[in-house]
Design an enzyme around this catalytic site. Structure first.
Site, PDB file in Angstrom:
ATOM      1  N   HIS A   1       0.817  -1.213   0.000  1.00 11.40           N
ATOM      2  CA  HIS A   1       0.000   0.000   0.000  1.00 11.40           C
ATOM      3  C   HIS A   1       0.853   1.266   0.000  1.00 11.40           C
ATOM      4  O   HIS A   1       0.336   2.377   0.076  1.00 11.40           O
ATOM      5  CB  HIS A   1      -0.909  -0.033   1.243  1.00 11.40           C
ATOM      6  CG  HIS A   1      -2.049   0.905   1.208  1.00 11.40           C
ATOM      7  ND1 HIS A   1      -2.186   1.936   2.108  1.00 11.40           N
ATOM      8  CD2 HIS A   1      -3.124   0.988   0.395  1.00 11.40           C
ATOM      9  CE1 HIS A   1      -3.292   2.606   1.861  1.00 11.40           C
ATOM     10  NE2 HIS A   1      -3.882   2.055   0.831  1.00 11.40           N
TER      11      HIS A   1
ATOM     12  N   ASP B   1      17.017   9.715  -8.535  1.00 12.48           N
ATOM     13  CA  ASP B   1      18.485   9.824  -8.485  1.00 12.48           C
ATOM     14  C   ASP B   1      19.051   9.675  -7.080  1.00 12.48           C
ATOM     15  O   ASP B   1      20.164  10.136  -6.799  1.00 12.48           O
ATOM     16  CB  ASP B   1      18.950  11.157  -9.088  1.00 12.48           C
ATOM     17  CG  ASP B   1      18.760  11.214 -10.595  1.00 12.48           C
ATOM     18  OD1 ASP B   1      18.679  10.137 -11.225  1.00 12.48           O
ATOM     19  OD2 ASP B   1      18.667  12.336 -11.140  1.00 12.48           O
TER      20      ASP B   1
ATOM     21  N   HIS C   1      -8.922  11.345   1.762  1.00  7.52           N
ATOM     22  CA  HIS C   1      -8.030  10.214   1.534  1.00  7.52           C
ATOM     23  C   HIS C   1      -6.694  10.413   2.238  1.00  7.52           C
ATOM     24  O   HIS C   1      -5.800   9.573   2.140  1.00  7.52           O
ATOM     25  CB  HIS C   1      -7.808  10.033   0.021  1.00  7.52           C
ATOM     26  CG  HIS C   1      -7.213   8.719  -0.355  1.00  7.52           C
ATOM     27  ND1 HIS C   1      -5.890   8.562  -0.696  1.00  7.52           N
ATOM     28  CD2 HIS C   1      -7.770   7.494  -0.453  1.00  7.52           C
ATOM     29  CE1 HIS C   1      -5.651   7.296  -1.000  1.00  7.52           C
ATOM     30  NE2 HIS C   1      -6.777   6.629  -0.861  1.00  7.52           N
TER      31      HIS C   1
ATOM     32  N   ASP D   1       1.823  19.132  18.517  1.00  6.58           N
ATOM     33  CA  ASP D   1       2.402  20.373  19.043  1.00  6.58           C
ATOM     34  C   ASP D   1       2.861  21.251  17.886  1.00  6.58           C
ATOM     35  O   ASP D   1       2.181  21.346  16.875  1.00  6.58           O
ATOM     36  CB  ASP D   1       3.518  20.070  20.048  1.00  6.58           C
ATOM     37  CG  ASP D   1       2.956  19.528  21.367  1.00  6.58           C
ATOM     38  OD1 ASP D   1       1.759  19.741  21.639  1.00  6.58           O
ATOM     39  OD2 ASP D   1       3.716  18.890  22.121  1.00  6.58           O
TER      40      ASP D   1
END
Length: 428
Positions: free
Chosen positions: A112, A119, A309, A316
């Site tokens: 998933h 590079d 989604h 904090d």
């Protein structure tokens, strides 16, 4: 991968409008290598644009490896795959499974993750797949989502992880690794050390020399609960606020307990969940927890503009996370996931502002008055729900497991017929 690595820069990318152009731009500029992992690759306008970018990169001599999940990306045509492989792109299918009477059987333990590495120096991690439903012009079902672009030593860790995952999956499938791939994996640590002026991938760097990060993954072997554990640690350490935006929300008992404890000690704990889900069961499951959360002082918002989604959070003023992991049984107990934990005040502030904007303009706050009145059935239901939440991260291990393998996608095409019109995956 559990140590803070400093000296990085981060850029939040919101939705396909920001993510796709940036990824395609970086692929176009790649000089040596492009690595892509994704759950979903559809043959639509987004998938075709990625297809074109990869073909052009391969034509320039760039080494391109793309890993798709066989369950999440089942319907790619022969032409789509063959033009890539003929150009030299190595397209891999994660853990393909046979069909039974036309139904796919490989439902669980899916790859998933959504990762891109360019590079060995630039990486993207998040929840955005390569499909047109991540663009606003898709319509009411267009998804709200996030990814992060990174430069710095953390990219070395991500690159090594993706390279080794690819090599391990091929070994499990009985594929003989090419000398080029073996050399690439073994030499990678040295090359990245050179690229980042002596910062060895995976080593602890000075967090003050730039934004720090931890790359956290979940698998079904050694790292079964790493992402959940980092969430719990961050919530436990929070002093002022926790804001979690998560698409598929049905966390385990320990994570739920940390949210309630934080709210009770005075931390502002806010959840942004789906109000217009792509699948009704998503909202139904999350709403079973609303009484439990609101009673402890947790604030719950439902995003009502379109399906949410995203899988992001802020803690904090400095800590944040972006990744592929939902807070539900599939992500926390079964699927292969990847998140980045980011320690960077500017990134935290920017993501916080975007989530505040979401709450102020597109969300409805849920109160007790919006929930059904608690009765006897509510008490009985909560009893069983409590024990389900307490146990489910463990029962994931009871389901059949095997060593997942990666198969060249062209082999998959030639060994089975891809059924036209197969059901598209909606949860990602």
């Amino acid at each position: 991968m559990s140590r803070w690595i400093g000296g990085n820069t981060f850029r939040l990318l919101e939705n396909g409008e920001e993510f796709f152009p940036r990824v395609f731009e970086c692929i176009a500029a790649a000089k040596h290598e492009v690595l892509v992992e994704t759950f979903i690759l559809f043959e639509d306008k987004v998938g075709n644009e990625l297809h074109s970018a990869l073909l052009k990169a391969a034509a320039r001599g760039v080494h391109v490896d793309v890993t798709i999940d066989d369950y999440g990306s089942p319907d790619l045509s022969h032409e789509f795959i063959s033009t890539l492989t003929e150009a030299g792109v190595r397209l891999h299918a994660f853990d393909p499974g046979p069909k039974l009477w036309g139904w796919r059987t490989n439902l669980f333990r899916r790859m998933h993750r959504k990762i891109v590495v360019i590079d060995g120096k630039r990486a993207f991690v998040g929840g955005i797949n390569y499909s047109a439903d991540h663009l606003a012009d898709f319509g009411p079902q267009a998804k709200q989502d996030y990814a992060v672009e990174m430069e710095g030593p953390i990219v070395g860790t991500i690159h090594t992880f993706v390279s080794k995952a690819l090599a391990a999956g091929q070994r499990n499938a009985g594929v003989t690794l090419t000398a080029r791939l073996r050399d690439k994996v073994s030499a990678h640590a040295h090359n990245l050390a050179e690229s980042w002026r002596g910062a060895t991938p995976g080593s602890t760097a000075d967090a003050d020399s730039g934004g720090a990060a931890i790359f956290v993954t979940r698998d079904n072997r050694k790292h079964t609960n790493d992402i959940e554990r980092h969430y719990r640690i961050a919530i436990r350490a929070a002093q002022k606020r926790v804001v979690i935006a998560n698409a598929y929300f049905f966390p385990g008992y320990r994570l739920l307990k940390e949210m309630r404890k934080a709210a009770r000690r005075g931390v502002e704990v806010v959840l942004i969940l789906q109000g217009e889900p792509d699948m009704p069961i998503v909202k139904t499951a999350a709403s079973l927890l609303y009484h439990h959360l609101l009673d402890a002082g947790v604030r719950v918002y439902e995003y009502c503009e379109r399906p949410l989604h995203g899988k992001v959070a802020v803690f904090d003023d400095e800590l944040a996370t972006v990744g592929s992991s939902n807070l539900d049984p599939l992500s926390l107990a079964l699927n292969l996931e990847a998140n980045v934990i980011i320690k960077d005040r500017a990134f935290n502030q920017h993501l916080s502002e975007r989530l505040e904007h979401l709450m102020a303009n597109s969300c409805k706050q849920i109160g007790h008055e919006d929930l059904p009145q608690a009765g006897r059935w509510h008490t009985v239901r909560n009893f069983f729900l409590f024990h389900l939440l307490r146990r489910y991260p463990a029962w994931g291990g009871w389901l059949p497991a095997h060593a997942p393998h990666i198969t060249p996608a062209f082999n998959r095409l030639t060994s089975q017929t891809i059924a036209n019109g197969a059901d598209k995956v909606t949860q990602a």
